[in-house]
Motif scaffolding. Sequence first.
Motif, PDB file in Angstrom:
ATOM      1  N   SER A  97      -6.833  -6.844  -4.509  1.00  0.00           N
ATOM      2  CA  SER A  97      -6.150  -6.862  -2.817  1.00  0.00           C
ATOM      3  C   SER A  97      -7.440  -8.037  -2.734  1.00  0.00           C
ATOM      4  O   SER A  97      -7.713  -9.096  -1.992  1.00  0.00           O
ATOM      5  N   LEU A  98      -8.976  -7.441  -2.861  1.00  0.00           N
ATOM      6  CA  LEU A  98      -9.963  -8.197  -2.625  1.00  0.00           C
ATOM      7  C   LEU A  98      -9.829  -9.952  -3.199  1.00  0.00           C
ATOM      8  O   LEU A  98     -10.541 -10.732  -3.198  1.00  0.00           O
ATOM      9  N   THR A  99      -8.983  -9.759  -4.053  1.00  0.00           N
ATOM     10  CA  THR A  99      -9.902 -11.090  -5.361  1.00  0.00           C
ATOM     11  C   THR A  99      -8.410 -12.088  -5.872  1.00  0.00           C
ATOM     12  O   THR A  99      -8.374 -12.602  -6.509  1.00  0.00           O
ATOM     13  N   GLY A 100      -7.482 -11.456  -5.736  1.00  0.00           N
ATOM     14  CA  GLY A 100      -5.894 -12.481  -4.965  1.00  0.00           C
ATOM     15  C   GLY A 100      -5.838 -12.109  -6.674  1.00  0.00           C
ATOM     16  O   GLY A 100      -5.497 -12.574  -7.089  1.00  0.00           O
ATOM     17  N   GLY A 117     -11.638  -6.472 -14.777  1.00  0.00           N
ATOM     18  CA  GLY A 117     -12.514  -5.940 -16.237  1.00  0.00           C
ATOM     19  C   GLY A 117     -13.588  -6.233 -16.383  1.00  0.00           C
ATOM     20  O   GLY A 117     -14.465  -4.769 -16.440  1.00  0.00           O
ATOM     21  N   THR A 118     -14.387  -6.753 -14.896  1.00  0.00           N
ATOM     22  CA  THR A 118     -15.945  -6.175 -14.590  1.00  0.00           C
ATOM     23  C   THR A 118     -16.079  -4.662 -14.786  1.00  0.00           C
ATOM     24  O   THR A 118     -16.487  -3.837 -14.734  1.00  0.00           O
ATOM     25  N   TRP A 175     -19.218  -6.925  -4.521  1.00  0.00           N
ATOM     26  CA  TRP A 175     -20.118  -6.090  -5.275  1.00  0.00           C
ATOM     27  C   TRP A 175     -20.698  -4.993  -5.026  1.00  0.00           C
ATOM     28  O   TRP A 175     -21.772  -4.042  -5.756  1.00  0.00           O
ATOM     29  N   HIS A 176     -20.500  -4.579  -3.888  1.00  0.00           N
ATOM     30  CA  HIS A 176     -20.372  -2.682  -3.989  1.00  0.00           C
ATOM     31  C   HIS A 176     -19.370  -2.040  -4.805  1.00  0.00           C
ATOM     32  O   HIS A 176     -20.204  -1.231  -5.388  1.00  0.00           O
ATOM     33  N   ILE A 177     -18.186  -2.526  -5.148  1.00  0.00           N
ATOM     34  CA  ILE A 177     -17.415  -1.876  -5.947  1.00  0.00           C
ATOM     35  C   ILE A 177     -18.327  -1.719  -7.338  1.00  0.00           C
ATOM     36  O   ILE A 177     -18.435  -1.247  -7.714  1.00  0.00           O
TER      37      ILE A 177
END
Length: 421
Positions: free
Chosen positions: A58-61, A68-69, A124-126
């Motif tokens: 949802s955050l990255t489209g 994968g990261t 980046w929190h995730i």
Amino acid sequence: MGAPLAEEGRDPGRVRRVLGEAFRSLSVRNFRLFAAGQVVSVAGTWMMIVAQDWLVLSLTGDSATALGTVTAAQFTPMLLLTLYGGRLADRYDKRRLLIVCNLVSGAYAFVLSLLLLAGALELWHIYVFALCLGTVNAVEVPTRMSFVSEMVGSELLPNASAFSAAYFNIARVAGPAVAGLLIATIGTGPVMALNAVSYLATVAGLRMMRTSELRRAARVGDRGGVLDGLRHTRARPDLTLPMALVAVIGLFGLNFQLTLPLIAKTVFDADATSFGLLTTAFAAGSVLAAFATTARRGRPSGRTVSGAAFAFGLLEAATGWAPTYPAVVVLLLMTGFTSIYFAQAANHRIQLGSDPQYRGRVLALYTLILQGSTPLGAILVGQLTEHLGARSGLYVGGLVSLAAGATAWLLDRPAPHAKPV
């Protein structure tokens, strides 16, 4: 004449005996407390995995790279630190170590849920959360695996281990299903918060244990290090052979998170429901195998392990060549069964054969091999399917696993006094 036979078929005493045999490790109070806490915690973990993946997309489209990261951030510490985690498990009180690990993991999950509920969460929190959780898991996993023998002893260890695999696989099916419903109704934030609370179930079970009833091995002291555990394993062919089998099959055969979606979508043009049936069939076979291995009472022979590897490879290869969708469903059920039967047999042979003073480090090496081979195998099998098609991931993985099992069978030389299980 038919009535006595019918009554015999419904013999309640026989049913009770079978159930008592399957769940005999639950007769140990400490293990009952631990298992109850784990059921809640593992279900919460699978809910969190679904919520986390959904959140990242949802955050990255819908970025596969970002997903994968996150996976890499969680597994990299396990690859780098698991052997040291096994060293800590052998050196310190396992029960206290598990309490600390679960409290720290719960705290991480709670902070993440607060950020999400406050609308302040960023990608980046995730990444940081996944990295921290992976670091804790590097200690928690070998500690938890070696702690089972302290709760139930060697005689009940196969049963307790099989029961643990059963509830883990049930949670793997139920957790994502519940998470999907909860995300749709209350959102990802509350699901993350529920996962944080679920860690307290394990902590409560550990705190309520009677420590006087634990079967603790002598601790290694300050001089026993990671290399001592590696030397102990290397000097034992009965440990290195199943370790090698786990490495080969983990690398080539256990890549179903990659092969099943590809088979479903590119070969059978399946929709989400049909793909879900493939996953459910495999998981159902896994649960059946976990319950089947609860009957094991001792250390399995080397040929039990290699025979299970051979059967798994044969069925996986057959699944790759299956001509119809119903045939794939049936073969995946059997493949799921043999995959867990092999994994449990290898685990029991390694765990029951290792010196209790080295068990944490030996199981850390086992975890490292199993976890480390999976991402590398996904890359290799991904390249294979790219050039040879989706089916190739299954039949090549199956044939390699089959060959590895046959080779291990030929290399194994049971001692004259050994009693195969």
